[in-house]
Design a protein around this motif. Sequence first.
Motif, PDB file in Angstrom:
ATOM      1  N   GLY A 168       0.821  -1.210   0.000  1.00  0.00           N
ATOM      2  CA  GLY A 168       0.000   0.000   0.000  1.00  0.00           C
ATOM      3  C   GLY A 168       0.844   1.244   0.000  1.00  0.00           C
ATOM      4  O   GLY A 168       2.027   1.199   0.341  1.00  0.00           O
ATOM      5  N   GLU A 169       0.204   2.355  -0.381  1.00  0.00           N
ATOM      6  CA  GLU A 169       0.942   3.615  -0.514  1.00  0.00           C
ATOM      7  C   GLU A 169       1.376   4.148   0.854  1.00  0.00           C
ATOM      8  O   GLU A 169       0.964   3.625   1.889  1.00  0.00           O
ATOM      9  N   PHE A 188       7.035  -9.791  12.923  1.00  0.00           N
ATOM     10  CA  PHE A 188       6.490  -8.626  12.229  1.00  0.00           C
ATOM     11  C   PHE A 188       7.656  -7.809  11.691  1.00  0.00           C
ATOM     12  O   PHE A 188       8.530  -7.406  12.453  1.00  0.00           O
ATOM     13  N   LEU A 189       7.666  -7.600  10.401  1.00  0.00           N
ATOM     14  CA  LEU A 189       8.774  -6.857   9.806  1.00  0.00           C
ATOM     15  C   LEU A 189       8.203  -5.680   9.031  1.00  0.00           C
ATOM     16  O   LEU A 189       7.532  -5.870   8.022  1.00  0.00           O
ATOM     17  N   ASP A 190       8.445  -4.461   9.564  1.00  0.00           N
ATOM     18  CA  ASP A 190       7.918  -3.276   8.894  1.00  0.00           C
ATOM     19  C   ASP A 190       9.003  -2.740   7.970  1.00  0.00           C
ATOM     20  O   ASP A 190       9.959  -2.122   8.421  1.00  0.00           O
ATOM     21  N   GLU A 191       8.850  -3.002   6.701  1.00  0.00           N
ATOM     22  CA  GLU A 191       9.825  -2.636   5.672  1.00  0.00           C
ATOM     23  C   GLU A 191      11.216  -3.166   5.986  1.00  0.00           C
ATOM     24  O   GLU A 191      12.151  -2.392   6.216  1.00  0.00           O
ATOM     25  N   MET A 223       4.903  -9.015   6.918  1.00  0.00           N
ATOM     26  CA  MET A 223       5.827  -7.943   6.564  1.00  0.00           C
ATOM     27  C   MET A 223       5.144  -6.884   5.728  1.00  0.00           C
ATOM     28  O   MET A 223       4.327  -7.181   4.864  1.00  0.00           O
ATOM     29  N   SER A 224       5.461  -5.630   6.069  1.00  0.00           N
ATOM     30  CA  SER A 224       4.968  -4.563   5.206  1.00  0.00           C
ATOM     31  C   SER A 224       6.134  -4.172   4.332  1.00  0.00           C
ATOM     32  O   SER A 224       7.285  -4.214   4.772  1.00  0.00           O
ATOM     33  N   THR A 225       5.864  -3.868   3.084  1.00  0.00           N
ATOM     34  CA  THR A 225       6.992  -3.555   2.209  1.00  0.00           C
ATOM     35  C   THR A 225       6.570  -2.736   0.999  1.00  0.00           C
ATOM     36  O   THR A 225       5.409  -2.753   0.584  1.00  0.00           O
ATOM     37  N   HIS A 226       7.528  -1.973   0.499  1.00  0.00           N
ATOM     38  CA  HIS A 226       7.344  -1.304  -0.792  1.00  0.00           C
ATOM     39  C   HIS A 226       8.167  -2.014  -1.858  1.00  0.00           C
ATOM     40  O   HIS A 226       8.208  -1.590  -3.003  1.00  0.00           O
ATOM     41  N   ASP A 227       8.841  -3.089  -1.417  1.00  0.00           N
ATOM     42  CA  ASP A 227       9.733  -3.827  -2.307  1.00  0.00           C
ATOM     43  C   ASP A 227       8.934  -4.958  -2.964  1.00  0.00           C
ATOM     44  O   ASP A 227       8.700  -6.018  -2.375  1.00  0.00           O
ATOM     45  N   LEU A 257       3.631  -7.513  -9.986  1.00  0.00           N
ATOM     46  CA  LEU A 257       2.907  -7.109  -8.773  1.00  0.00           C
ATOM     47  C   LEU A 257       2.820  -5.592  -8.658  1.00  0.00           C
ATOM     48  O   LEU A 257       1.794  -5.041  -8.266  1.00  0.00           O
ATOM     49  N   GLU A 258       3.901  -4.942  -9.039  1.00  0.00           N
ATOM     50  CA  GLU A 258       3.921  -3.482  -8.943  1.00  0.00           C
ATOM     51  C   GLU A 258       2.789  -2.891  -9.774  1.00  0.00           C
ATOM     52  O   GLU A 258       2.044  -2.018  -9.315  1.00  0.00           O
TER      53      GLU A 258
END
Lengths: 292, 439
Positions: free
Chosen positions: A76-77, A197-200, A230-234, A273-274
């Motif tokens: 998510g953004e 839990f891994l935040d970025e 995990m939250s990620t932008h990757d 995915l992107e």
Amino acid sequence: MKSNKYGTKNTFLQENTCELSLEPRIIHCFVMRMETIAIATDRLSKIYNMNRKNEVQALRDLNIRIKKGEIYGLLGENGAGKTTTVRILTTMIKATSGTASIFENDVVTESSAVRKMLGCLPQDAGLYEEFSAIENLDFIAKLRGLKQEDRKTQITNLIKTINLEERKNDRVETYSGGMKRRLMIARAMIGEPQVLFLDEPTAGIDVLVSRRVREIIKTLAKQNNITVLMSTHDMISAERICDRVGVLHKGVLIAEDTPPKIIQEYAGEQNDLEDAVVNLIGWTGDSDEVFE
Amino acid sequence: MIPQSAWIIAKKELKLLFKSTRRIFLLFTTPLILFFIFALMIIVSVAIISTIEEPVEKPVEILVIQDDKGIDGTNWGSQFYTLLKTHNLTKDYYYTNKSVTELNNLLESSNYSILLYIPANFTETINSSLPAQFYLYYNGTGTESAIAVSRIIGVSQILNQQILFYYYGILDPNRIYTSLGGSTTDAIDVIDSELEGFAASFLTLIPLYAIILLVIPSLSLVLISVTIEREQKTLESLILQPIRRKSIIAGKLLYGALLVGFNTVATVISIIALLTLGYIMIPNERKGEILPLIETAIKTADISVWIFLLFVIIGLILVSLLTITAAVFFSLMAKDEREANMVISALVIIPLVLTFLIAFLPVEKLDPILQTVLMLLPLLGYLFAIHLSLLTGEIIIGAWISLIAQLAWILIGVWIAGRLVESEGILEISYRRLFRRKT
Ligand SMILES: Nc1ncnc2c1ncn2[C@@H]1O[C@H](COP(=O)(O)OP(=O)(O)OP(=O)(O)O)[C@@H](O)[C@H]1O
Ligand SMILES: [Mg+2]
């Protein structure tokens, strides 16, 4: 691996076990029924009061169920509510409404039990700058109640895993940003938590370590049956290691499935995915229109 | 009673303390400052002891300037002088005849205890039935001199009922009149009790200074240890561990208590070292005088003195802990070290100012109920109790109540801090938030 005392009670499809028929979809669910739920949220909402007039609804009626051993990616953004979700689930902040539980332990009322089971890498965490890597890890290991020998072996292994052996006795203030991030990942894994839990986790680390981190997460989940959120932008990481991903947009979960399904459903000609996430966020516009 | 995790946190703080020069500097400031102050005091007093040959009981010297010329062989002035001599048989008073030309010099030099000037027209005025006058210049505050002055005036009344005197000096003339009316011991009583009231005011300030000097460095170290967790973002990793939020508070308190303990021990050791050094520095022939003095001081102190000391020490420990609790409490809500410093400095000033008020205003005249209420206040109540005890010469029951109140304040502080971090969330708590909730 310790197994949870509530382990087998909660099952994936508790609420629709009644609609047994011979359709393939239901049979699939029936098989899943034996699987333990690690993380569950029920209409989880969070409103931040910036001041008396301004409020931000960071999370709205979030319902997720993550199975034991699953790697779940939160996409998510910026400002979508990923960190807020992680913080509530890790007992750091309290939700405004709704409930959440880790292995059936409520994150508010049984927070100590919850904290025993989880390891967390917060998004903007810090380290004791005057301590070395070893000292930082040792402090956390002591707080988790590990015995002297356990501490030693775990810390040695983790330092090896994050490839920080050469600098392990230097003060953290002399580390680069990525080295600090690696150390924080190691810190999250101390005490062999059942839920991670891994935040970025891959923000700010180089491609080699990033690949290494992905491997570690995958191994932990598949061999040790550890649950990872995990939250990620990757998007590469998300696509390669996540069993399922959820896409948050303005605090609302707008899509949730396996990466191939998400790509199949939402991606355009790029077919990755992107592309799917961009389309999802772009399409929906204001989340209110879609969900109310 | 103290959870394991609190010890782990306190130990971590101590370890961090010795990794930062700034914090080590803060830790050692107090013992160093005290060391220098005491070193200076001891050097000065040793220097004084070495120079004084005849240390005490110097007789009061009364200089008489007899300027009376007399008429036809009668000289009331010289009779007055003879009378003075015969009426003061003690060796304490000498009478020295000086010429009138020396009067101004003597007055300027202040080189006298009492100066009596009998003017040239003394006999003439008495003979013409007018009130004769003489002048007394008084220089000092000692009780011996006050008695001497009243005796001089008494003798002058034997000579002639109508004699007036003019009095110049530091001592309040009213006291001399009082001593003339009654016995001389009354005058001594007046002087003694007023000195006591003043001494009590200063003695009350001593525990305050002890608190300031012993606690302030530890207070700022504790403050840093709390706010740095928020600033360095290590607070998150701390609250993620399977420990209770209260243990974090307990850990910081424990750290503060260890620091105060360390500071106290270091200070006491340095004082003892300095006193020993001072004793060595005293010339050998005078050493014999010191030990008996200390011995008699200890022997003559009765049980109430020891109980009072015990009360002061227990109180100091409690009040130090209370200050540390306040530091943890208020820095928990601060967003950074600067904000915490601002709030805590503002809070430190209040008891400072109020203590001065308590020490120098006639608080002993307040209503007993109001006094008890004052004694319940944090920190201030303890100092107030000491002050009242010093004034009345015994430990009042309220003093013990005030000690219990200090303990209660500590527990209340810890409890509220614990509740606040549980209900507001340690990450989200802030002054702004608390303030907003109330408005
Ligand atoms: N402490 C806070 N006080 C007020 N608002 C907050 C606070 N923390 C987050 N928010 C708001 O909540 C919303 C969600 O924030 P959150 O940090 O969960 O987003 P995110 O998905 O993690 O974003 P990013 O990808 O940038 O990390 C944002 O609008 C943000 O402004
Ligand atoms: Mg975030």
